[in-house]
Write a protein that holds these residues in place. Sequence first.
Motif, PDB file in Angstrom:
ATOM      1  N   GLU A 168      43.483  32.160  30.877  1.00 41.14           N
ATOM      2  CA  GLU A 168      44.561  32.927  30.261  1.00 41.14           C
ATOM      3  C   GLU A 168      44.659  32.631  28.762  1.00 41.14           C
ATOM      4  N   GLN A 169      44.550  31.357  28.392  1.00 48.98           N
ATOM      5  CA  GLN A 169      44.612  30.999  26.980  1.00 48.98           C
ATOM      6  C   GLN A 169      43.452  31.611  26.204  1.00 48.98           C
ATOM      7  N   LEU A 219      41.622  34.308  26.963  1.00 48.07           N
ATOM      8  CA  LEU A 219      41.709  35.775  26.891  1.00 48.07           C
ATOM      9  C   LEU A 219      42.789  36.229  25.920  1.00 48.07           C
ATOM     10  N   ASN A 220      43.825  35.410  25.754  1.00 51.47           N
ATOM     11  CA  ASN A 220      44.917  35.766  24.848  1.00 51.47           C
ATOM     12  C   ASN A 220      44.694  35.262  23.426  1.00 51.47           C
ATOM     13  N   GLY A 221      43.552  34.603  23.203  1.00 53.19           N
ATOM     14  CA  GLY A 221      43.270  34.081  21.874  1.00 53.19           C
ATOM     15  C   GLY A 221      44.136  32.897  21.491  1.00 53.19           C
ATOM     16  N   GLU A 222      44.733  32.258  22.498  1.00 47.83           N
ATOM     17  CA  GLU A 222      45.574  31.084  22.247  1.00 47.83           C
ATOM     18  C   GLU A 222      44.719  29.817  22.223  1.00 47.83           C
ATOM     19  N   ARG A 262      35.614  29.302  27.294  1.00 52.48           N
ATOM     20  CA  ARG A 262      35.645  29.978  25.988  1.00 52.48           C
ATOM     21  C   ARG A 262      34.397  30.837  25.795  1.00 52.48           C
ATOM     22  N   SER A 272      35.639  34.131  23.616  1.00 51.96           N
ATOM     23  CA  SER A 272      36.904  33.871  22.932  1.00 51.96           C
ATOM     24  C   SER A 272      36.688  33.029  21.677  1.00 51.96           C
ATOM     25  N   SER A 312      39.114  31.114  20.645  1.00 45.01           N
ATOM     26  CA  SER A 312      40.178  30.113  20.748  1.00 45.01           C
ATOM     27  C   SER A 312      39.679  28.724  20.355  1.00 45.01           C
TER      28      SER A 312
END
Length: 315
Positions: free
Chosen positions: A198-199, A201-204, A258, A263, A265
Amino acid sequence: MSSQDGTASLSGKRILITGGAGFIGSNIAEELVADNDIRILDNFSSGSRSNVPDEATVIDGDIRTDDDLDRATEDVDVIFHQAALISVEKSMRAPELTHEINVTATVKLLERAREESARLVFASSAAVYGQPESVPISENASTHPTSPYGVSKLAAEEYIQLYVDQYNLDAVILRYFNVYGPGQIDSDYSAVIGIFVEQALNGEEITVEGDGSQTRDFVHVRDIVQANLLAASSDVTGVYNVGTGESVSILELAETVREVASSGSDIVHAAARDGDIDQSRADISKIQSALDFQPTVTLRNGLETIVPSADSKSE
């Protein structure tokens, strides 16, 4: 899910899956529903109706309730007992409820399995080992669970073994390691993967607790299903680890997530979690020998099954 070894002799059976609307139970149901009469007992406290195959018979009930158990187990040949309170955190807050669901209800189910002469496959957990003294962890390693959840699974195992020894129950125990796969996000089975995905995919920022050197044996739900089918279609009893026999560090997991998610992130570190197990890896030689179980899904390929559009990406 494609057909796995072990399905051939599970045909034309009446099969009960407790917790069959949950993550693992629904995957077992999906695999078997075409060739068997599948009955699912679930109270939908955590499972979803959308997970249940249309062809399955659903009993909206509770494994703690005698009437629901009587209806669910009538004339069954095989029982996959997946229903449980699986949250370690919740078990710490509610040990009595954990015992009621994971132990008392299991004993009730064992009585029905004995009456119906049904084979029972029980979902246990590597949580029974607690902090392992060494890795890989074999089935005869010391058991020192560190949560009410782990204690409840160990107590249920002891009851099952008692029923095997004293009442000739046909049963086998599978100790799952860190299970993941489609539908697993936000699941307690392997929450760290869901969080990392989730992190990413959300770029967090992908947050690793501690230095990330702690290791886990992540096993894909497809291989968990394979182990269940092999166990159900055999006549072995006893306890078997289900994992890959390999481990990965949490930092390496974050890096792989990642990459698979394409990503950008950053990976950051947070304070280590109190009581976190340092090293974990299953010794799967026993289940390989007894059931010819062979894990088939690599971590990277497994992650690609849960990251959206990953099937269009090359390795």
